[in-house]
Design an enzyme around this catalytic site. Structure first.
Site, PDB file in Angstrom:
ATOM      1  N   VAL A  64       0.829  -1.207   0.000  1.00 55.27           N
ATOM      2  CA  VAL A  64       0.000   0.000   0.000  1.00 55.27           C
ATOM      3  C   VAL A  64       0.861   1.254   0.000  1.00 55.27           C
ATOM      4  O   VAL A  64       2.027   1.233   0.395  1.00 55.27           O
ATOM      5  CB  VAL A  64      -0.956   0.035   1.218  1.00 55.27           C
ATOM      6  CG1 VAL A  64      -1.879  -1.155   1.236  1.00 55.27           C
ATOM      7  CG2 VAL A  64      -0.199   0.115   2.522  1.00 55.27           C
ATOM      8  N   CYS A  65       0.254   2.346  -0.461  1.00 57.05           N
ATOM      9  CA  CYS A  65       0.863   3.669  -0.399  1.00 57.05           C
ATOM     10  C   CYS A  65      -0.280   4.658  -0.212  1.00 57.05           C
ATOM     11  O   CYS A  65      -1.359   4.290   0.247  1.00 57.05           O
ATOM     12  CB  CYS A  65       1.677   3.961  -1.661  1.00 57.05           C
ATOM     13  SG  CYS A  65       0.688   4.094  -3.166  1.00 57.05           S
ATOM     14  N   ALA A  66      -0.091   5.901  -0.582  1.00 56.44           N
ATOM     15  CA  ALA A  66      -1.143   6.903  -0.407  1.00 56.44           C
ATOM     16  C   ALA A  66      -2.272   6.727  -1.418  1.00 56.44           C
ATOM     17  O   ALA A  66      -3.446   6.776  -1.066  1.00 56.44           O
ATOM     18  CB  ALA A  66      -0.557   8.310  -0.506  1.00 56.44           C
ATOM     19  N   GLY A  68      -1.961   4.388  -4.441  1.00 53.32           N
ATOM     20  CA  GLY A  68      -1.886   3.157  -5.228  1.00 53.32           C
ATOM     21  C   GLY A  68      -0.799   3.184  -6.284  1.00 53.32           C
ATOM     22  O   GLY A  68      -0.421   2.139  -6.808  1.00 53.32           O
ATOM     23  N   THR A  92      -4.057   4.094   0.803  1.00 51.82           N
ATOM     24  CA  THR A  92      -4.563   4.423   2.133  1.00 51.82           C
ATOM     25  C   THR A  92      -5.699   5.422   2.051  1.00 51.82           C
ATOM     26  O   THR A  92      -6.648   5.358   2.851  1.00 51.82           O
ATOM     27  CB  THR A  92      -3.420   4.981   3.006  1.00 51.82           C
ATOM     28  OG1 THR A  92      -2.346   4.034   3.007  1.00 51.82           O
ATOM     29  CG2 THR A  92      -3.865   5.209   4.440  1.00 51.82           C
TER      30      THR A  92
END
Length: 189
Positions: A64-66, A68, A92
């Site tokens: 995951v990241c902010a 995608g 996220t």
């Protein structure tokens, strides 16, 4: 090997199956992350490859990241070294928008996502180069250099400016943050 992706609603039903790896900067991670996520910044995935390969042999990885974008890039990097991983579509932000829990350590400060920091820095440099060029024409080269950097970034899918911005104090780990070595030890057990 193709990169699999799950929406937040799909991931919710299977969340307990995954080991969650958050590839954002430590500052972004500290501002809020998926429950139980382990922070391994994107630029440090190669250092963690051996540990992640062992973890992926036990449980599937959800990266995951902010938004995608970085997690998809992380999955591609992992796939290149034979590690299967799934990305969370929308990152996220989509997870939180769907009403799912996000862990925020007490006293954590909000940090802009890296892509927003890059847009602000690049835009500021372009405008500064343009305005300075009105008084001193060679300063227009600053705008040209930033534009060339953005084209290079788009073509190579890398971002030198993001690497530099990640080194700024607000993007560094906050006091009490688990180091990469500690994270890898936790994952290995």
């Amino acid at each position: 090997m193709t990169t699999a992706a799950l929406t937040p609603s799909q991931a919710t039903g299977r969340f307990g199956e995954f080991t969650v790896i958050d590839v954002r900067s430590p500052g972004e991670y500290a501002a809020g992350h998926l429950p139980g996520a382990h922070n391994i910044p994107l630029h440090r995935l190669a250092e963690a490859a051996d540990t992640l390969k062992a973890v992926a042999g036990r449980t599937p990885l959800l990266v995951v990241c902010a938004s995608g974008a970085r997690s998809a890039k992380g999955c591609a990097r992992l796939a290149a070294v034979g590690i299967e991983a799934t990305t969370l579509e929308g990152g996220t932000a989509a997870w939180a928008a769907a009403g799912h829990e996000v862990e925020r350590p007490a006293g954590a400060r909000a940090v802009w996502p890296m892509d927003r920091q890059v847009r602000l820095a690049a835009g500021t440099l372009v405008v500064a180069g343009f305005l300075a060029g009105l008084a001193w024409p060679p300063a227009h080269w600053l705008s040209a250099a930033v534009g060339a950097g953005l084209v290079f970034s788009g073509v190579t899918n890398t971002c030198g400016m993001a690497v530099l911005l990640a080194k700024l104090p607000h993007n560094r780990p906050v006091n009490g943050t688990v180091s990469l070595q500690q994270t890898l030890q936790r994952l290995a057990n």
